[in-house]
Design an enzyme around this catalytic site. Sequence first.
Site, PDB file in Angstrom:
ATOM      1  N   PRO A  22       0.796  -1.223   0.000  1.00 36.89           N
ATOM      2  CA  PRO A  22       0.000   0.000   0.000  1.00 36.89           C
ATOM      3  C   PRO A  22       0.836   1.284   0.000  1.00 36.89           C
ATOM      4  CG  PRO A  22      -0.088  -1.083   2.140  1.00 36.89           C
ATOM      5  CD  PRO A  22       0.554  -2.042   1.184  1.00 36.89           C
ATOM      6  N   ASN A  23       0.348   2.230  -0.765  1.00 39.98           N
ATOM      7  CA  ASN A  23       0.894   3.590  -0.866  1.00 39.98           C
ATOM      8  C   ASN A  23       2.204   3.688  -1.645  1.00 39.98           C
ATOM      9  OD1 ASN A  23      -1.234   4.842   0.694  1.00 39.98           O
ATOM     10  ND2 ASN A  23      -0.359   3.792   2.457  1.00 39.98           N
ATOM     11  N   ARG A  28       4.779  11.133  -2.376  1.00 44.66           N
ATOM     12  CA  ARG A  28       4.525  10.825  -0.977  1.00 44.66           C
ATOM     13  C   ARG A  28       5.748  11.115  -0.099  1.00 44.66           C
ATOM     14  NH1 ARG A  28       4.677   4.631   1.186  1.00 44.66           N
ATOM     15  NH2 ARG A  28       3.842   5.125   3.239  1.00 44.66           N
ATOM     16  N   TYR A  84      10.844   9.091   1.741  1.00 40.07           N
ATOM     17  CA  TYR A  84      10.866   8.014   0.742  1.00 40.07           C
ATOM     18  C   TYR A  84      11.603   8.374  -0.547  1.00 40.07           C
ATOM     19  CZ  TYR A  84       7.430   6.020   3.916  1.00 40.07           C
ATOM     20  OH  TYR A  84       6.808   5.520   5.031  1.00 40.07           O
ATOM     21  N   ASN A  86       8.301  -5.241  -0.732  1.00 37.27           N
ATOM     22  CA  ASN A  86       8.113  -4.092   0.137  1.00 37.27           C
ATOM     23  C   ASN A  86       6.620  -4.068   0.431  1.00 37.27           C
ATOM     24  OD1 ASN A  86       7.840  -1.743   1.522  1.00 37.27           O
ATOM     25  ND2 ASN A  86       8.996  -0.478   0.061  1.00 37.27           N
ATOM     26  N   ALA A  93       3.065  -0.717   4.940  1.00 37.78           N
ATOM     27  CA  ALA A  93       2.636  -0.839   6.333  1.00 37.78           C
ATOM     28  C   ALA A  93       2.206  -2.268   6.689  1.00 37.78           C
ATOM     29  CB  ALA A  93       1.498   0.143   6.609  1.00 37.78           C
ATOM     30  N   GLU A 139      13.191  -8.849   1.922  1.00 33.79           N
ATOM     31  CA  GLU A 139      12.292  -7.747   2.297  1.00 33.79           C
ATOM     32  C   GLU A 139      13.011  -6.417   2.098  1.00 33.79           C
ATOM     33  OE1 GLU A 139      10.235  -8.382   5.952  1.00 33.79           O
ATOM     34  OE2 GLU A 139       9.759  -6.251   6.220  1.00 33.79           O
ATOM     35  N   HIS A 141      12.705  -2.074   2.495  1.00 29.32           N
ATOM     36  CA  HIS A 141      12.044  -0.828   2.906  1.00 29.32           C
ATOM     37  C   HIS A 141      12.934   0.328   2.496  1.00 29.32           C
ATOM     38  CE1 HIS A 141       8.929  -2.874   5.094  1.00 29.32           C
ATOM     39  NE2 HIS A 141       9.863  -3.664   5.582  1.00 29.32           N
ATOM     40  N   ARG A 145      12.559   4.763  13.065  1.00 34.66           N
ATOM     41  CA  ARG A 145      11.281   5.498  13.046  1.00 34.66           C
ATOM     42  C   ARG A 145      10.428   5.108  14.262  1.00 34.66           C
ATOM     43  NH1 ARG A 145       8.817   5.159   7.218  1.00 34.66           N
ATOM     44  NH2 ARG A 145       7.535   6.838   8.105  1.00 34.66           N
TER      45      ARG A 145
HETATM   46  C1  DQA Z   1       7.983   1.404   3.981  1.00 35.08           C
HETATM   47  C2  DQA Z   1       8.025   1.583   5.499  1.00 35.08           C
HETATM   48  C3  DQA Z   1       6.651   1.332   6.104  1.00 35.08           C
HETATM   49  O1  DQA Z   1       6.698   1.533   7.518  1.00 35.08           O
HETATM   50  C4  DQA Z   1       5.632   2.279   5.516  1.00 35.08           C
HETATM   51  O2  DQA Z   1       4.350   1.989   6.022  1.00 35.08           O
HETATM   52  C5  DQA Z   1       5.628   2.257   4.034  1.00 35.08           C
HETATM   53  C6  DQA Z   1       6.912   2.261   3.336  1.00 35.08           C
HETATM   54  C7  DQA Z   1       9.332   1.789   3.332  1.00 35.08           C
HETATM   55  O3  DQA Z   1       9.557   1.396   2.187  1.00 35.08           O
HETATM   56  O4  DQA Z   1      10.147   2.482   3.956  1.00 35.08           O
HETATM   57  O5  DQA Z   1       4.584   2.316   3.399  1.00 35.08           O
HETATM   58  O6  DQA Z   1       7.734   0.031   3.676  1.00 35.08           O
END
Ligand code: DQA
Length: 149
Positions: free
Chosen positions: A12-13, A20, A25, A76, A79, A100, A102, A109
């Site tokens: 998501p996102n 964003r 990011y 990735n 959340a 994985e 991020h 954080r």
């Molecule tokens: C994320 C880190 C997550 O905590 C966050 O919710 C994201 C992006 C990252 O790529 O840093 O959506 O996965």
Amino acid sequence: MGTLRVAVINGPNLNMLGIREPAIYGSETLAQIEANLKSVAAELDATVDFFQSNSEGDLVTQVQKLRGAADGALVNAGAYAHSSLALRDAFAAVSVPFVEVHLSNVHAREPERHRLVLAGAAIGVVCGLGSYGYEAALRGLVRNLRAVK
Ligand code: DQA
């Protein structure tokens, strides 16, 4: 082993990358990350197949489809990385090795981002390197799959 098929699963996102919270990011879009990863993959004799969804169920369904269709994956989960036992179970069900990723250093954080529920099932975790993390993860995954450890 031939050309390796690598699935890249984004949660998501991540479709909002570039717009964003760029201070966290970065300014690259997911399409730019995909384009770079495709050229790195070609260098490594691998292919990458990108997928992004904001929906946990669609992500689970996509992971289920990897069985027999991908040699490895980058994930990735956004959340959902902090909460989704369903995604972890999906990876366990298909036995596809994954790394994985991020973009941000989740450990620097908020405390609720420190728990990574997929990570225990992963080959490794790359976080805090921004968009380069996808490339680092791809290189590490391919090395691992080719058993050069
Ligand atoms: C994320 C880190 C997550 O905590 C966050 O919710 C994201 C992006 C990252 O790529 O840093 O959506 O996965």
